[in-house]
Design an enzyme around this catalytic site. Structure first.
Site, PDB file in Angstrom:
ATOM      1  N   MET A 174       0.831  -1.202   0.000  1.00 19.68           N
ATOM      2  CA  MET A 174       0.000   0.000   0.000  1.00 19.68           C
ATOM      3  C   MET A 174       0.865   1.251   0.000  1.00 19.68           C
ATOM      4  SD  MET A 174      -3.278   0.768   0.008  1.00 19.68           S
ATOM      5  CE  MET A 174      -3.187   2.275  -0.951  1.00 19.68           C
ATOM      6  N   LYS A 175       1.980   1.216   0.731  1.00 17.80           N
ATOM      7  CA  LYS A 175       2.874   2.384   0.766  1.00 17.80           C
ATOM      8  C   LYS A 175       3.474   2.652  -0.617  1.00 17.80           C
ATOM      9  CE  LYS A 175       5.138   5.878   2.285  1.00 17.80           C
ATOM     10  NZ  LYS A 175       6.177   5.862   3.322  1.00 17.80           N
ATOM     11  N   VAL A 176       3.811   1.602  -1.345  1.00 15.73           N
ATOM     12  CA  VAL A 176       4.327   1.786  -2.703  1.00 15.73           C
ATOM     13  C   VAL A 176       3.256   2.430  -3.581  1.00 15.73           C
ATOM     14  CG1 VAL A 176       5.189   0.627  -4.770  1.00 15.73           C
ATOM     15  CG2 VAL A 176       5.993  -0.098  -2.513  1.00 15.73           C
TER      16      VAL A 176
END
Length: 300
Positions: A174-176
């Site tokens: 999700m951070k990517v």
């Protein structure tokens, strides 16, 4: 004596250092370790934290370990070896990894932590140093729900929202995805800002307009000062780290088969700025670099 759990923070860079300050202000006893001890000592002197000699010592004397490191190699190095986090873990100690790293590395680290009897929470965060200081980060927690809930009060001390994304690895993923959008917003803002300026519109007026309508994302709000005064504000997210994150985006896109033409263009813009010596400057310096490119063009 505090009844709050003892925390270890591994990594006292911009984000890690800000986390120390926020958590100390919330009443948590904190031990810090950083590869460069001087930086850990500076953070400790400012916040009242204690400095551990090794990552192993920090982990072994704490109830919860929070990791905030720059990249995959640093994260792996802090976990491994006789002086690493894993060697110091006590049975059941949660390791909350807030670093922005490849999801595959996250799975590897989780296996190491669990193999040593610890608990792993994959939990990158979205936001900047100012978000940490204001307690408005977005925490992207992943792993077993019971493990996320166990560390939730700590995360809520720094975050406005704590999401449970899914199983281990989905937080990192999700951070990517978030950074795919973040880099696009920064590039678009930089181009729009310099375009308006070059066409004769007052900088302050342009930024007011960007903030007032559909484009007024939180990123624009907390980056305004450094966009308007790039030489008078501290670096929050260096272009060298942006480049690393852009590589994570492109690698994930290749693995899952998604064409990301804009992400590729954003990566190229970042690399161009780094080649011109902007690597240690903030992500917002893309605007400054665009001005330089315009100046070169007009001279040539």
């Amino acid at each position: 004596m505090s009844d709050k759990p003892r925390l270890a923070i591994i990594g006292t860079g911009n984000m890690g250092g800000a986390m120390v300050g926020r958590l100390r202000a919330a009443g948590y006893p904190v031990s810090v370790w950083n590869r460069t001890r001087e930086r850990a000592e500076q953070v400790a002197a400012r916040t009242g934290a204690t400095v551990a000699g090794t990552a192993r010592e920090a982990a072994g004397t704490s109830d919860v370990v929070i990791v905030a490191l720059a990249n995959d190699a640093a994260d792996l190095a802090a976990h491994e070896g006789r002086d690493g986090i894993v060697a110091g873990l006590r049975l059941g100690t949660p390791v909350v990894d807030t670093s922005t790293i490849d999801p595959r590395t996250t799975l590897r680290l989780a296996e190491m932590v669990r193999g040593a009897g610890g608990v792993h929470v994959d939990c990158p965060v979205s936001g900047s140093v100012s978000s940490v200081e204001g307690g408005t980060l977005t925490a992207l927690a992943a792993g077993e729900a019971v493990d996320v809930d166990r560390v939730r009060p700590i995360l809520e001390s720094m975050s406005g929202k704590v999401f449970h994304i899914g199983p281990t690895g989905t937080g990192a993923t999700m951070k990517v995805a978030i950074n795919t959008l973040l880099l696009a917003i920064n590039q678009g803002l930089s181009e729009a800002y310099v375009l308006a300026e070059a066409a004769g519109i007052d900088r302050d007026t342009a930024y007011d307009v960007f903030l007032s309508g559909a484009t007024g994302a939180p990123f624009l709000k907390y980056k305004r000062a450094i966009f308007e005064h790039p030489d008078d504000n501290p670096v929050a997210f260096s272009l060298d780290l942006v480049s690393k994150d852009a590589d994570l985006v492109l690698a994930l896109a290749e693995r899952v088969g998604v064409p990301v033409a804009q992400a590729q263009a954003n990566k190229a813009a970042v690399e161009s700025a780094i080649a011109d010596g902007y690597g240690q400057q903030d992500i917002s310096t893309i605007a400054k670099h665009l001005r330089e490119l315009r100046s070169r063009s007009s001279r040539g």
